[in-house]
Design an enzyme around this catalytic site. Structure first.
Site, PDB file in Angstrom:
ATOM      1  N   ARG A 178      48.108  34.639  31.617  1.00  0.00           N
ATOM      2  CA  ARG A 178      47.416  34.757  32.908  1.00  0.00           C
ATOM      3  C   ARG A 178      47.959  33.793  33.962  1.00  0.00           C
ATOM      4  O   ARG A 178      48.069  34.139  35.142  1.00  0.00           O
ATOM      5  CB  ARG A 178      45.914  34.458  32.740  1.00  0.00           C
ATOM      6  CG  ARG A 178      45.144  35.494  31.976  1.00  0.00           C
ATOM      7  CD  ARG A 178      43.672  35.073  31.853  1.00  0.00           C
ATOM      8  NE  ARG A 178      43.085  34.812  33.162  1.00  0.00           N
ATOM      9  CZ  ARG A 178      42.580  35.757  33.952  1.00  0.00           C
ATOM     10  NH1 ARG A 178      42.579  37.017  33.567  1.00  0.00           N
ATOM     11  NH2 ARG A 178      42.076  35.439  35.117  1.00  0.00           N
ATOM     12  N   ARG A 202      33.529  44.236  45.344  1.00  0.00           N
ATOM     13  CA  ARG A 202      32.432  43.258  45.417  1.00  0.00           C
ATOM     14  C   ARG A 202      32.881  42.044  46.199  1.00  0.00           C
ATOM     15  O   ARG A 202      34.077  41.840  46.411  1.00  0.00           O
ATOM     16  CB  ARG A 202      31.940  42.864  44.010  1.00  0.00           C
ATOM     17  CG  ARG A 202      33.015  42.351  43.087  1.00  0.00           C
ATOM     18  CD  ARG A 202      32.436  41.930  41.739  1.00  0.00           C
ATOM     19  NE  ARG A 202      33.504  41.613  40.813  1.00  0.00           N
ATOM     20  CZ  ARG A 202      33.943  42.433  39.841  1.00  0.00           C
ATOM     21  NH1 ARG A 202      33.370  43.605  39.660  1.00  0.00           N
ATOM     22  NH2 ARG A 202      34.936  42.076  39.049  1.00  0.00           N
ATOM     23  N   TRP A 222      47.882  41.234  36.826  1.00  0.00           N
ATOM     24  CA  TRP A 222      49.323  41.317  37.140  1.00  0.00           C
ATOM     25  C   TRP A 222      50.127  40.761  35.959  1.00  0.00           C
ATOM     26  O   TRP A 222      51.117  41.353  35.528  1.00  0.00           O
ATOM     27  CB  TRP A 222      49.607  40.517  38.409  1.00  0.00           C
ATOM     28  CG  TRP A 222      51.009  40.557  38.919  1.00  0.00           C
ATOM     29  CD1 TRP A 222      51.517  41.427  39.846  1.00  0.00           C
ATOM     30  CD2 TRP A 222      52.095  39.684  38.548  1.00  0.00           C
ATOM     31  NE1 TRP A 222      52.846  41.151  40.083  1.00  0.00           N
ATOM     32  CE2 TRP A 222      53.221  40.089  39.288  1.00  0.00           C
ATOM     33  CE3 TRP A 222      52.229  38.618  37.657  1.00  0.00           C
ATOM     34  CZ2 TRP A 222      54.464  39.465  39.180  1.00  0.00           C
ATOM     35  CZ3 TRP A 222      53.461  37.991  37.534  1.00  0.00           C
ATOM     36  CH2 TRP A 222      54.559  38.414  38.294  1.00  0.00           C
ATOM     37  N   ASP A 239      42.642  38.450  44.493  1.00  0.00           N
ATOM     38  CA  ASP A 239      42.231  38.779  43.121  1.00  0.00           C
ATOM     39  C   ASP A 239      43.301  39.626  42.428  1.00  0.00           C
ATOM     40  O   ASP A 239      44.063  40.334  43.080  1.00  0.00           O
ATOM     41  CB  ASP A 239      40.878  39.526  43.185  1.00  0.00           C
ATOM     42  CG  ASP A 239      40.162  39.529  41.847  1.00  0.00           C
ATOM     43  OD1 ASP A 239      40.520  38.723  40.963  1.00  0.00           O
ATOM     44  OD2 ASP A 239      39.224  40.342  41.693  1.00  0.00           O
ATOM     45  N   ASN A 256      34.364  29.994  38.926  1.00  0.00           N
ATOM     46  CA  ASN A 256      35.641  29.979  38.197  1.00  0.00           C
ATOM     47  C   ASN A 256      35.732  28.823  37.192  1.00  0.00           C
ATOM     48  O   ASN A 256      36.632  28.809  36.356  1.00  0.00           O
ATOM     49  CB  ASN A 256      36.831  29.935  39.162  1.00  0.00           C
ATOM     50  CG  ASN A 256      37.081  31.242  39.888  1.00  0.00           C
ATOM     51  OD1 ASN A 256      37.550  31.271  41.024  1.00  0.00           O
ATOM     52  ND2 ASN A 256      36.781  32.366  39.247  1.00  0.00           N
ATOM     53  N   TRP A 257      34.777  27.870  37.243  1.00  0.00           N
ATOM     54  CA  TRP A 257      34.760  26.803  36.222  1.00  0.00           C
ATOM     55  C   TRP A 257      34.456  27.367  34.841  1.00  0.00           C
ATOM     56  O   TRP A 257      34.631  26.681  33.831  1.00  0.00           O
ATOM     57  CB  TRP A 257      33.719  25.730  36.567  1.00  0.00           C
ATOM     58  CG  TRP A 257      34.025  24.961  37.815  1.00  0.00           C
ATOM     59  CD1 TRP A 257      33.362  25.030  39.002  1.00  0.00           C
ATOM     60  CD2 TRP A 257      35.068  23.983  38.018  1.00  0.00           C
ATOM     61  NE1 TRP A 257      33.933  24.181  39.935  1.00  0.00           N
ATOM     62  CE2 TRP A 257      34.976  23.516  39.348  1.00  0.00           C
ATOM     63  CE3 TRP A 257      36.082  23.465  37.196  1.00  0.00           C
ATOM     64  CZ2 TRP A 257      35.848  22.566  39.885  1.00  0.00           C
ATOM     65  CZ3 TRP A 257      36.947  22.512  37.729  1.00  0.00           C
ATOM     66  CH2 TRP A 257      36.828  22.078  39.056  1.00  0.00           C
TER      67      TRP A 257
HETATM   68  C1  IPE Z   1      36.888  35.867  43.178  1.00  0.00           C
HETATM   69  O1  IPE Z   1      37.612  36.393  42.134  1.00  0.00           O
HETATM   70  C2  IPE Z   1      37.188  34.407  43.330  1.00  0.00           C
HETATM   71  C3  IPE Z   1      38.493  34.096  43.890  1.00  0.00           C
HETATM   72  C4  IPE Z   1      39.345  34.954  44.331  1.00  0.00           C
HETATM   73  C5  IPE Z   1      38.822  32.692  43.961  1.00  0.00           C
HETATM   74  P1  IPE Z   1      37.016  36.469  40.648  1.00  0.00           P
HETATM   75  O2  IPE Z   1      38.041  37.117  39.810  1.00  0.00           O
HETATM   76  O3  IPE Z   1      36.543  35.134  40.214  1.00  0.00           O
HETATM   77  O4  IPE Z   1      35.741  37.387  40.860  1.00  0.00           O
HETATM   78  P2  IPE Z   1      34.956  38.322  39.843  1.00  0.00           P
HETATM   79  O5  IPE Z   1      34.635  37.492  38.625  1.00  0.00           O
HETATM   80  O6  IPE Z   1      35.861  39.454  39.497  1.00  0.00           O
HETATM   81  O7  IPE Z   1      33.751  38.780  40.588  1.00  0.00           O
HETATM   82  C1  IPE Z   2      42.427  35.646  41.190  1.00  0.00           C
HETATM   83  O1  IPE Z   2      42.957  36.297  40.098  1.00  0.00           O
HETATM   84  C2  IPE Z   2      42.628  34.152  41.118  1.00  0.00           C
HETATM   85  C3  IPE Z   2      41.401  33.373  40.929  1.00  0.00           C
HETATM   86  C4  IPE Z   2      40.191  33.877  40.838  1.00  0.00           C
HETATM   87  C5  IPE Z   2      41.533  31.937  40.853  1.00  0.00           C
HETATM   88  P1  IPE Z   2      42.163  36.438  38.733  1.00  0.00           P
HETATM   89  O2  IPE Z   2      42.539  35.292  37.849  1.00  0.00           O
HETATM   90  O3  IPE Z   2      40.720  36.603  38.956  1.00  0.00           O
HETATM   91  O4  IPE Z   2      42.795  37.769  38.150  1.00  0.00           O
HETATM   92  P2  IPE Z   2      42.048  38.972  37.402  1.00  0.00           P
HETATM   93  O5  IPE Z   2      40.903  39.377  38.261  1.00  0.00           O
HETATM   94  O6  IPE Z   2      41.592  38.437  36.077  1.00  0.00           O
HETATM   95  O7  IPE Z   2      43.090  40.030  37.285  1.00  0.00           O
HETATM   96 MG    MG Z   3      39.534  38.203  39.231  1.00  0.00          MG
END
Ligand code: IPE
Ligand code: IPE
Ligand code: MG
Length: 263
Positions: free
Chosen positions: A50, A207, A42, A37, A85-86
């Site tokens: 992103r 979490r 970053w 995550d 993530n969808w």
């Molecule tokens: C968890 O990260 C899912 C993956 C790393 C693929 P998210 O960024 O989706 O989780 P939340 O929304 O912060 O809980």
């Molecule tokens: C984790 O990074 C990658 C996926 C969940 C696919 P994020 O895209 O969730 O990055 P943040 O949490 O928004 O920084």
């Molecule tokens: Mg995230």
């Protein structure tokens, strides 16, 4: 694997070498699971879109996969895309899927060189045909490898996995009185695999975000503020050294030295 095999790959005198020497190779976690995550944050810190965070995160995946295999970790599970993530913008999802396909294509030789077996957990049948095609190539080509098992969690949800397992148990005609925790585990995506000993989450979030809900019942959790694109071998070694200092009690009590010595 041995310390020597790991050190052969680490620059001598580096902080990584000091950490590698602290690892107890007799007590490695058999299964390490990682919630990768912080890619978006970053990128935001660098005023980049992103998706640049996701792109940079691929280097972390490479480093962690190869380090884990060299260490002698039996199973590495990486959370790459959740069912939730969808909800993200289609362009971000498209980039993530493109990066995934490219990763498999470019890294296949590294997976083969390191005797790594690649597998997908999650509802992969719901992924796009081109993504499934690439995944199937990776799975097929590495199927005979006998080293580390690399699970990639894609379109994965912990609750969905439990529902899928229940459906499979019913379809298999298991009688209710025959169903126990052990049997139920055989219907999960991770059937036959030991539960994660160590669960790592990057970017400081406290979490589990629907990851391996059944399997993490007694996992040791290690959360680091490091954002995933900055995560490297050093951070993995740090997490393992910290894990090896934990006192895993599984609901029991720690045997006192007196009790151990008592007749
Ligand atoms: C968890 O990260 C899912 C993956 C790393 C693929 P998210 O960024 O989706 O989780 P939340 O929304 O912060 O809980
Ligand atoms: C984790 O990074 C990658 C996926 C969940 C696919 P994020 O895209 O969730 O990055 P943040 O949490 O928004 O920084
Ligand atoms: Mg995230």
């Amino acid at each position: 694997m041995s310390l020597e095999q790991l050190l052969a790959w680490i620059p001598p005198g580096s902080p990584d070498e000091t950490l590698a020497r602290q690892v107890n190779f007799e007590q490695l976690p058999a299964h390490v699971a990682i919630i990768m995550d912080g890619n978006g944050r970053w990128a935001a810190q660098r005023h980049l879109p992103r998706v640049e965070g996701h792109r940079a995160g691929i280097d972390s995946v490479r480093d962690v996969v190869e380090t884990s295999a060299r260490l002698g970790i039996q199973i590495l599970t990486l959370y790459a895309f959740s069912m939730e993530n969808w909800k993200r913008p289609p362009s971000e999802i498209h980039t993530l899927m493109t990066l995934l396909k490219r990763y498999i294509r470019l890294e296949l030789s590294t997976l083969l060189k390191n005797n790594i077996r690649f597998q997908v957990i999650g509802r992969h049948e719901e992924l796009a045909p081109d993504v499934r095609h690439e995944l199937e190539i990776g799975i097929r080509q590495t199927a005979a490898n006998s080293g580390m098992l690399f699970n990639i969690a894609l379109n994965y949800g912990g609750r969905a996995e439990i529902v899928d397992a229940a459906r499979r148990a019913i379809a298999a005609g298991i009688a209710p009185e025959d169903l126990d925790e052990q049997r139920f585990g055989d219907f999960l995506y991770t059937a036959g695999q030991p539960d994660p000993d160590l669960l790592i989450r990057t970017s400081g979030e406290m979490r589990v975000s629907n990851f391996l809900l059944w399997q993490i019942a007694y996992s040791e959790i290690w959360v680091t503020e490091t954002l995933w694109p900055d995560f490297r071998r050093r951070h993995l070694l740090e997490s393992i050294v910290a894990y090896q200092k934990r006192d895993r009690r599984y609901g029991g009590i720690k045997p006192s030295p007196v009790a151990l010595g008592a007749k």
